[in-house]
Design a protein around this motif. Structure first.
Motif, PDB file in Angstrom:
ATOM      1  N   ASP A  56       0.841  -1.201   0.000  1.00  0.00           N
ATOM      2  CA  ASP A  56       0.000   0.000   0.000  1.00  0.00           C
ATOM      3  C   ASP A  56       0.878   1.255   0.000  1.00  0.00           C
ATOM      4  OD1 ASP A  56      -1.790   2.123   0.590  1.00  0.00           O
ATOM      5  OD2 ASP A  56      -3.128   0.750   1.653  1.00  0.00           O
ATOM      6  N   PRO A  57       0.833   2.078  -1.061  1.00  0.00           N
ATOM      7  CA  PRO A  57       1.693   3.263  -1.127  1.00  0.00           C
ATOM      8  C   PRO A  57       1.360   4.323  -0.074  1.00  0.00           C
ATOM      9  CG  PRO A  57       0.116   3.268  -2.941  1.00  0.00           C
ATOM     10  CD  PRO A  57      -0.015   1.934  -2.269  1.00  0.00           C
ATOM     11  N   ARG A  58       0.200   4.191   0.568  1.00  0.00           N
ATOM     12  CA  ARG A  58      -0.155   5.147   1.628  1.00  0.00           C
ATOM     13  C   ARG A  58       0.568   4.838   2.936  1.00  0.00           C
ATOM     14  NH1 ARG A  58      -6.436   4.255   1.907  1.00  0.00           N
ATOM     15  NH2 ARG A  58      -5.601   2.126   2.046  1.00  0.00           N
ATOM     16  N   LEU A  59       1.215   3.697   2.991  1.00  0.00           N
ATOM     17  CA  LEU A  59       1.941   3.269   4.193  1.00  0.00           C
ATOM     18  C   LEU A  59       3.432   3.234   3.874  1.00  0.00           C
ATOM     19  CD1 LEU A  59      -0.393   0.292   5.228  1.00  0.00           C
ATOM     20  CD2 LEU A  59      -0.499   2.675   6.011  1.00  0.00           C
ATOM     21  N   VAL A  60       4.237   3.901   4.672  1.00  0.00           N
ATOM     22  CA  VAL A  60       5.668   4.029   4.391  1.00  0.00           C
ATOM     23  C   VAL A  60       6.485   3.499   5.577  1.00  0.00           C
ATOM     24  CG1 VAL A  60       5.387   5.989   2.825  1.00  0.00           C
ATOM     25  CG2 VAL A  60       5.705   6.408   5.289  1.00  0.00           C
ATOM     26  N   VAL A  61       7.723   3.063   5.287  1.00  0.00           N
ATOM     27  CA  VAL A  61       8.586   2.572   6.366  1.00  0.00           C
ATOM     28  C   VAL A  61       9.436   3.693   6.965  1.00  0.00           C
ATOM     29  CG1 VAL A  61       8.701   0.197   5.514  1.00  0.00           C
ATOM     30  CG2 VAL A  61      10.364   1.862   4.691  1.00  0.00           C
ATOM     31  N   ASP A  62       9.625   4.766   6.209  1.00  0.00           N
ATOM     32  CA  ASP A  62      10.410   5.908   6.693  1.00  0.00           C
ATOM     33  C   ASP A  62       9.452   6.956   7.248  1.00  0.00           C
ATOM     34  OD1 ASP A  62      12.043   8.055   7.189  1.00  0.00           O
ATOM     35  OD2 ASP A  62      12.912   8.152   5.165  1.00  0.00           O
ATOM     36  N   TYR A  63       9.480   7.133   8.564  1.00  0.00           N
ATOM     37  CA  TYR A  63       8.540   8.050   9.217  1.00  0.00           C
ATOM     38  C   TYR A  63       8.687   9.485   8.715  1.00  0.00           C
ATOM     39  CZ  TYR A  63       5.903  10.303  12.989  1.00  0.00           C
ATOM     40  OH  TYR A  63       4.999  11.039  13.701  1.00  0.00           O
ATOM     41  N   SER A  64       9.885   9.838   8.272  1.00  0.00           N
ATOM     42  CA  SER A  64      10.090  11.203   7.780  1.00  0.00           C
ATOM     43  C   SER A  64       9.333  11.453   6.476  1.00  0.00           C
ATOM     44  CB  SER A  64      11.578  11.487   7.587  1.00  0.00           C
ATOM     45  OG  SER A  64      12.126  10.686   6.560  1.00  0.00           O
ATOM     46  N   ASN A  65       8.797  10.395   5.839  1.00  0.00           N
ATOM     47  CA  ASN A  65       7.982  10.567   4.634  1.00  0.00           C
ATOM     48  C   ASN A  65       6.510  10.837   4.945  1.00  0.00           C
ATOM     49  OD1 ASN A  65      10.033  10.294   2.733  1.00  0.00           O
ATOM     50  ND2 ASN A  65       9.897   8.053   2.717  1.00  0.00           N
ATOM     51  N   VAL A  66       6.170  10.900   6.228  1.00  0.00           N
ATOM     52  CA  VAL A  66       4.819  11.283   6.621  1.00  0.00           C
ATOM     53  C   VAL A  66       4.736  12.810   6.612  1.00  0.00           C
ATOM     54  CG1 VAL A  66       3.091  11.245   8.463  1.00  0.00           C
ATOM     55  CG2 VAL A  66       4.532   9.229   8.050  1.00  0.00           C
ATOM     56  N   PRO A  67       3.861  13.412   5.796  1.00  0.00           N
ATOM     57  CA  PRO A  67       3.785  14.883   5.729  1.00  0.00           C
ATOM     58  C   PRO A  67       3.565  15.503   7.109  1.00  0.00           C
ATOM     59  CG  PRO A  67       2.476  13.881   3.977  1.00  0.00           C
ATOM     60  CD  PRO A  67       2.902  12.769   4.872  1.00  0.00           C
ATOM     61  N   GLY A  68       4.376  16.526   7.414  1.00  0.00           N
ATOM     62  CA  GLY A  68       4.245  17.222   8.680  1.00  0.00           C
ATOM     63  C   GLY A  68       4.633  16.392   9.888  1.00  0.00           C
ATOM     64  N   HIS A  69       5.449  15.356   9.672  1.00  0.00           N
ATOM     65  CA  HIS A  69       5.811  14.444  10.768  1.00  0.00           C
ATOM     66  C   HIS A  69       6.546  15.198  11.878  1.00  0.00           C
ATOM     67  CE1 HIS A  69      10.246  14.167  10.264  1.00  0.00           C
ATOM     68  NE2 HIS A  69       9.971  14.549   9.038  1.00  0.00           N
ATOM     69  N   GLN A  70       6.376  14.708  13.066  1.00  0.00           N
ATOM     70  CA  GLN A  70       7.114  15.211  14.222  1.00  0.00           C
ATOM     71  C   GLN A  70       7.650  14.004  14.985  1.00  0.00           C
ATOM     72  OE1 GLN A  70       4.277  17.629  16.340  1.00  0.00           O
ATOM     73  NE2 GLN A  70       4.919  19.479  15.279  1.00  0.00           N
ATOM     74  N   GLY A  71       8.837  14.136  15.537  1.00  0.00           N
ATOM     75  CA  GLY A  71       9.411  13.021  16.276  1.00  0.00           C
ATOM     76  C   GLY A  71      10.565  12.404  15.522  1.00  0.00           C
ATOM     77  N   LEU A  72      11.166  11.381  16.122  1.00  0.00           N
ATOM     78  CA  LEU A  72      12.359  10.760  15.574  1.00  0.00           C
ATOM     79  C   LEU A  72      12.002   9.679  14.564  1.00  0.00           C
ATOM     80  CD1 LEU A  72      14.456  10.322  18.858  1.00  0.00           C
ATOM     81  CD2 LEU A  72      14.667  12.132  17.147  1.00  0.00           C
TER      82      LEU A  72
END
Length: 407
Positions: A56-72
């Motif tokens: 599913d392209p809506r699910l990513v393994v790199d958290y930094s690819n989540v728009p507006g992500h916060q956290g490590l």
């Protein structure tokens, strides 16, 4: 009303994991589980849903690819948790396991030639030789730990030789591998990185018929090549993921066949059936029960459950591989099982991140089981099942601490 949170550290997941996951699977397609050191994670329990999530392209393994992500990111968390030097962020960021989309596709394209069918098949004679030497030593001794004295040195040596680590340096590399798995992450990781840097330098000057030389020389039609950090990241991935998972699959498969004596008898009567049986053994004896977490890049609905942007989901291989919606009589090991087209176990994952070392793992497992159980019938487990102990890791991962045997 908030979803109840399940802990995979509950005793039921150690005492009866198949039954415990079956209860979760019938409870809901997604359940909330506690995640050590972090917020709750959605556990995907059913086979087709796990497969869908991994593509599913809506699910990513790199958290930094989540728009507006916060956290490590996962990499930042690992560097902090294991007290690694900052340079390890580069190796983590270059790891295929933690990349998505075009970045992942690029790495996969450049790495694939090192895992060609020709290269893997060519390893068999040497794999057979290593296996025979280890079993001869164990037979002379009479008894020992199948993991420490056979499966771990077998898979460790094969990985070292595939990579191109010089024979004289292999004991040190295998020590670093085992130290890393045992929790000494910082010292062992530094040792592996420094050694790999020097090996890359040597192979640039004098190429050999090994994986490092292939990676150094490989470029695509645009002339793109792997960076040094990307090559180091691949070596770390192989020695710390590929080696240990197969080293623990082998004793798990031995236990499975001892628990199903009629299946072992069938294979001994028809040893040519072993290659086909590997899929069934990989299904029921997989030591890695969960996929790398994925993060939702937007608010979405998955398997009928609303998921908020940034929330983590992980697929349960343990539950998916025993899903009766896909596998008839899933709790029974059937080495003659024929799976329908499009149906398969998920022990190697699915989708873009399907395990690049799957063919190598299958071959190692096949050679090991052939040598341990089919070419001889003297192997005995010297403790009862309730005396076996496991090493517990987060998200329910269980690895046998030891498997005492006699030859």
């Amino acid at each position: 009303m908030a979803e109840p949170i399940v802990s995979l550290m509950n005793p039921e997941f150690a005492d009866d994991p198949v039954g415990a996951y079956a209860r979760l699977r019938e409870q809901a397609p997604l359940v909330r589980i506690g995640h050590p050191g972090g917020p709750p994670v959605w556990l995907i329990t059913r086979c087709e849903d796990v497969k869908a999530a991994l593509s599913d392209p809506r699910l990513v393994v790199d958290y930094s690819n989540v728009p507006g992500h916060q956290g490590l990111s996962v990499v930042d968390q690992m560097v902090e948790a294991f007290d690694l030097p900052d340079e390890f962020r580069d190796y983590g960021a270059a790891n295929m396991m933690f990349q998505d989309g075009k970045d992942h596709s690029r790495l996969r394209r450049l790495v694939t030639p090192a895992f060609s069918v020709r290269r893997i098949k060519a390893l068999r004679p040497r794999m057979e030789e290593i296996s025979a030497q280890l079993l001869d030593a164990l037979a002379r001794k009479g008894s020992g730990d199948l993991i420490e004295e056979y499966s771990s040195p077998l898979t460790g040596t094969v990985i070292c030789e595939l990579i191109g680590i010089d024979e004289a340096d292999q004991p040190q590399m295998r020590k670093w591998m085992n130290d890393y798995a045992g929790g000494d992450h910082a010292t062992s990781a530094r040792g592996m990185v420094e050694y790999t840097k020097k090996l890359i330098e040597r192979r640039r000057a004098e190429p050999a018929d090994d994986m490092i030389s292939t990676l150094v020389q490989t470029s695509d039609e645009d002339g793109d090549r792997l960076s040094e950090a990307e090559m180091i990241a691949l070596v770390l991935l192989l020695v710390n993921a590929g080696h240990h998972s197969t080293a623990h699959f082998i004793p798990n498969a031995v236990l499975t066949l001892f628990d199903s004596p009629e299946q072992l008898a069938l294979l001994r009567a028809r040893p040519d059936a072993l290659p086909h049986a590997m899929d069934e053994l990989m299904r029921v004896a997989n030591p890695v029960p969960t996929a790398t977490p994925r993060y939702a890049t937007e608010d979405l609905e998955f398997a009928g459950v609303p998921i908020c942007k940034g929330e983590a989901l992980t697929g349960s291989f343990q539950s998916a591989n025993y899903d009766p919606r896909v596998f008839r009589e899933p709790e029974r090991c059937d080495v003659e099982r024929v799976m329908k087209r499009g149906e398969s176990h998920l022990s190697f994952g699915a989708g873009p991140h399907y395990c690049i070392g799957a063919a190598l793992a299958r071959l190692e497992g096949e050679v090991a089981l052939d040598h341990l159980l089919l070419r001889r019938d003297s192997l005995e487990i010297t403790v009862s099942r309730d005396e076996l102990t496991y090493t517990d890791v987060s998200l329910g991962l269980q690895l046998l601490s030891a498997l005492p045997v006699r030859l």
